[in-house]
Design a protein around this motif. Structure first.
Motif, PDB file in Angstrom:
ATOM      1  N   ILE A 131       0.857  -1.187   0.000  1.00  0.00           N
ATOM      2  CA  ILE A 131       0.000   0.000   0.000  1.00  0.00           C
ATOM      3  C   ILE A 131       0.892   1.236   0.000  1.00  0.00           C
ATOM      4  O   ILE A 131       1.859   1.312   0.758  1.00  0.00           O
ATOM      5  N   GLU A 132       0.555   2.206  -0.849  1.00  0.00           N
ATOM      6  CA  GLU A 132       1.359   3.422  -0.958  1.00  0.00           C
ATOM      7  C   GLU A 132       0.445   4.616  -1.155  1.00  0.00           C
ATOM      8  O   GLU A 132      -0.560   4.536  -1.877  1.00  0.00           O
ATOM      9  N   ARG A 133       0.767   5.728  -0.514  1.00  0.00           N
ATOM     10  CA  ARG A 133       0.008   6.957  -0.734  1.00  0.00           C
ATOM     11  C   ARG A 133       0.626   7.731  -1.884  1.00  0.00           C
ATOM     12  O   ARG A 133       1.820   7.987  -1.910  1.00  0.00           O
ATOM     13  N   LEU A 134      -0.211   8.122  -2.859  1.00  0.00           N
ATOM     14  CA  LEU A 134       0.264   8.913  -3.990  1.00  0.00           C
ATOM     15  C   LEU A 134      -0.025  10.400  -3.824  1.00  0.00           C
ATOM     16  O   LEU A 134       0.641  11.232  -4.450  1.00  0.00           O
ATOM     17  N   ALA A 135      -1.024  10.745  -3.022  1.00  0.00           N
ATOM     18  CA  ALA A 135      -1.351  12.162  -2.812  1.00  0.00           C
ATOM     19  C   ALA A 135      -2.165  12.315  -1.546  1.00  0.00           C
ATOM     20  O   ALA A 135      -2.894  11.397  -1.141  1.00  0.00           O
ATOM     21  N   HIS A 136      -2.050  13.487  -0.929  1.00  0.00           N
ATOM     22  CA  HIS A 136      -2.860  13.770   0.257  1.00  0.00           C
ATOM     23  C   HIS A 136      -3.651  15.063   0.125  1.00  0.00           C
ATOM     24  O   HIS A 136      -4.551  15.315   0.919  1.00  0.00           O
ATOM     25  N   LEU A 137      -3.331  15.897  -0.847  1.00  0.00           N
ATOM     26  CA  LEU A 137      -4.074  17.124  -1.091  1.00  0.00           C
ATOM     27  C   LEU A 137      -4.172  17.350  -2.593  1.00  0.00           C
ATOM     28  O   LEU A 137      -3.236  17.054  -3.328  1.00  0.00           O
ATOM     29  N   PRO A 138      -5.266  17.912  -3.105  1.00  0.00           N
ATOM     30  CA  PRO A 138      -6.513  18.208  -2.405  1.00  0.00           C
ATOM     31  C   PRO A 138      -7.392  16.979  -2.238  1.00  0.00           C
ATOM     32  O   PRO A 138      -8.414  17.015  -1.592  1.00  0.00           O
ATOM     33  N   ILE A 388       1.738   8.094 -10.994  1.00  0.00           N
ATOM     34  CA  ILE A 388       2.549   9.291 -10.766  1.00  0.00           C
ATOM     35  C   ILE A 388       2.045   9.987  -9.506  1.00  0.00           C
ATOM     36  O   ILE A 388       0.861  10.312  -9.407  1.00  0.00           O
ATOM     37  N   SER A 389       2.925  10.227  -8.554  1.00  0.00           N
ATOM     38  CA  SER A 389       2.507  10.823  -7.284  1.00  0.00           C
ATOM     39  C   SER A 389       2.552  12.342  -7.337  1.00  0.00           C
ATOM     40  O   SER A 389       3.249  12.935  -8.171  1.00  0.00           O
ATOM     41  N   ARG A 390       1.824  12.962  -6.424  1.00  0.00           N
ATOM     42  CA  ARG A 390       1.828  14.420  -6.356  1.00  0.00           C
ATOM     43  C   ARG A 390       3.219  14.946  -6.002  1.00  0.00           C
ATOM     44  O   ARG A 390       3.661  15.982  -6.500  1.00  0.00           O
ATOM     45  N   GLU A 391       3.922  14.235  -5.129  1.00  0.00           N
ATOM     46  CA  GLU A 391       5.262  14.653  -4.744  1.00  0.00           C
ATOM     47  C   GLU A 391       6.199  14.688  -5.949  1.00  0.00           C
ATOM     48  O   GLU A 391       7.031  15.590  -6.076  1.00  0.00           O
ATOM     49  N   PRO A 403       6.728  28.214  -9.343  1.00  0.00           N
ATOM     50  CA  PRO A 403       6.449  28.478  -7.930  1.00  0.00           C
ATOM     51  C   PRO A 403       5.630  27.361  -7.320  1.00  0.00           C
ATOM     52  O   PRO A 403       4.885  26.669  -8.024  1.00  0.00           O
ATOM     53  N   PRO A 404       5.754  27.135  -6.010  1.00  0.00           N
ATOM     54  CA  PRO A 404       4.967  26.084  -5.352  1.00  0.00           C
ATOM     55  C   PRO A 404       3.485  26.403  -5.410  1.00  0.00           C
ATOM     56  O   PRO A 404       3.081  27.569  -5.472  1.00  0.00           O
TER      57      PRO A 404
END
Length: 418
Positions: A131-138, A388-391, A403-404
Motif C-alpha cells: 500500500i502506498e500513498r500517492l497524494a494527500h491534497l486536495p 505518478i505521485s503528487r510529490e 512556484p509552489p
C-alpha cells in the motif's frame, strides 16, 4: 543444501544511517540478501530485510545465529527501535496470479471506505501486497498492489463498493502494460474546460436554455449527437464572427489541466484533444497548452457571420474513435498504449477503443463503460491512475523553476485555471 531464511524487521523513528547500520552487522555473517522493503509513515520507519543461508544456523566472524541476533538487537537498542526476527525455509516467493493495481481516490478518504475496499479484496480471495500513498491534497489517493484476483470480477466488486462509499476506484493490470501508455486523447467541453462552448455561444445568441436542454440530452445518449449538433448550431445563425473572441476569453480550464499536460509531456507523452465543439476555440487551446494533435468541428462563417451550419465531416461519437486511431498512427503508438478521457455518451467509442478509458465527472452511461471513473474536480488526479505521485509532480515543477502551489487544487500556481 536446503536454504533457510531470516526476516529481520526494524520499526521505530526514522533517521539517517539505520539501513547502513543493519547491513554492516549482517556483513559479518555468511548470509545473502534475498529481499528488502522499507516504508516511512509520518516519520516512523518500517524496514524489513530477508536474508538466506544454507543449512543450519549461520556461523562466521560474529559467531552463531544467536550472536547475530544479539548484534542486531544491540543496533536496534542503540537506535531506539524495536526488532523482530522470523525464521523460515521458503526462500522463493510463490508467484501469484492476477497482479493488479487498485487506485482509491477520496475527498476526504474515510476509514469506512478503506475498510469496504479491503473487505471486498479479501472476499475475492486476493491479497494486498503493498500500500502506498500517492497524494494527500486536495484529494487523498492510495494505491494498493493486489495479487490473486481476477481483474474483471474485482473491478465489478470494487465499483459497487465505490458507489456505496462515495470514492473513486480504478483497477488496472500491473507491470509494463500500465507504464507503457504514451498517448492521451481528451474530450474538451466539460473535460479539459469547464463549460460547453456551444452553450457559451448560445448565450450570446439568446438561446441558451434551448441549447442547454439539447446538449444535456445528447450527452446522456438520448439523442443522436450529429443531429443534435446541427439542431443547436442552426440556432446560432447570424451571430457575428467576433463572438469567437468573446468566448475564448470566457473559456476556463478545468483545475489541474495545465499540470496534467505539463507533467505528461515531461514524460514524453503525446497529447491530443478531440471535440464535438469547434476549431475556432480549440485551436487556441492547442497553442496555449502545446497540444500535439486535435480534431473538432468548424462553424461555417460567411461575410463575417455564422451561417448556422458546420463545414466538413462532423466529429461525433464514431468520429472521436477514428481520431484516436489516427493520432495513434501519426505518433507511432499502439492503441493499447493510449488513454482516452471523456464525460459524455459521444465519448463511448473512443473510451472503448483506448488502452485505458477514463470517465471524468461523467454521465452514468460513460461511467459504466469506462475502465476507471474520476469524480473529483481535479483533472490531474488522472496522473495517479498512471502511478505518478503528487510529490513527483511538485518536485519536477520545482526543478523547472515553477512556484509552489498555493491553492487547494492540483491545478498549478494559477489555481483554478489549472
Amino acid at each position: 543444501m536446503k536454504q533457510r531464511t531470516l526476516l529481520i524487521t526494524l520499526t521505530g523513528p526514522d533517521r539517517p544511517g539505520v539501513t547502513s547500520r543493519l547491513f554492516t552487522v549482517l556483513a559479518s555473517f555468511p548470509v545473502n540478501v534475498a529481499d528488502v522493503e522499507q516504508v516511512v509513515i509520518r516519520g516512523r520507519l518500517i524496514l524489513g530485510v530477508l536474508v538466506s543461508y544454507a543449512g543450519g544456523p549461520p556461523t562466521g566472524t560474529g559467531g552463531t545465529l544467536g550472536a547475530m541476533w544479539a548484534a542486531v538487537e544491540r543496533v536496534a537498542e542503540d537506535l531506539g527501535m524495536e526488532v523482530e526476527l522470523t525464521t523460515g525455509t521458503d526462500l522463493k516467493e510463490k508467484r501469484r496470479r492476477g497482479r493488479l493495481h487498485v487506485t482509491v481516490l477520496g475527498n476526504p478518504l474515510q476509514p469506512a471506505a478503506m475498510a469496504g475496499i479491503a473487505g471486498r479484496i479479501a472476499a475475492a480471495g486476493a491479497n494486498i501486497d503493498r500500500i502506498e500513498r500517492l497524494a494527500h491534497l486536495p484529494v487523498t489517493c492510495i494505491e494498493l498492489a493486489i495479487s490473486g484476483a481476477d481483474s474483471a470480477a474485482l473491478r465489478a466488486e470494487l465499483t459497487a463498493e465505490a458507489v456505496l462509499q462515495q470514492v473513486d476506484v480504478a483497477v488496472q493490470r500491473s507491470g509494463l502494460h500500465r507504464r507503457a501508455k504514451r498517448l492521451i486523447v481528451m474530450d474538451v467541453d466539460s473535460t479539459l474546460i469547464q463549460a460547453e462552448v456551444i452553450e457559451l455561444l448560445a448565450r450570446h445568441a439568446g438561446c441558451m436554455d434551448e441549447v442547454e436542454k439539447i446538449t444535456t440530452s445528447a450527452m446522456r445518449g438520448e439523442l443522436d449527437f450529429a443531429a443534435s449538433l446541427r439542431e443547436r448550431v442552426a440556432l446560432l445563425e447570424g451571430l457575428p464572427e467576433s463572438v469567437f473572441d468573446l468566448v475564448r476569453k470566457e473559456v476556463v480550464l478545468t483545475p489541474g489541466a495545465r499540470t496534467l499536460v505539463r507533467t505528461l509531456k515531461r514524460l514524453d507523452y503525446r497529447f491530443a484533444i478531440v471535440s464535438g465543439g469547434f476549431t475556432q476555440i480549440t485551436d487556441s487551446l492547442v497553442s496555449e497548452l502545446g497540444i500535439d494533435y486535435s480534431a473538432a468541428n468548424t462553424l461555417e462563417v460567411v461575410d463575417g457571420k455564422l451561417t448556422g451550419r458546420v463545414t466538413g465531416e462532423i466529429v461525433d461519437r464514431p468520429g472521436k474513435a477514428r481520431a484516436l486511431e489516427r493520432f495513434a498512427k501519426q505518433a507511432g503508438i499502439p492503441i493499447s498504449q493510449t488513454v482516452a478521457i471523456g464525460d459524455g455518451a459521444n465519448d463511448l467509442d473512443m473510451i472503448a477503443a483506448a488502452g485505458l478509458g477514463v470517465a471524468f465527472n461523467a454521465k452514468p452511461v460513460l461511467r459504466q463503460a469506462a475502465d476507471a471513473a474520476v469524480n473529483v474536480p481535479y483533472l490531474d488526479a488522472i496522473l495517479y491512475l498512471l502511478g505518478i505521485s503528487r510529490e513527483e509532480v511538485e518536485a519536477a515543477d520545482a526543478e523547472d523553476g515553477l512556484p509552489p502551489q498555493t491553492s487547494p487544487t492540483l491545478g498549478g500556481p494559477s489555481g483554478s485555471s489549472g
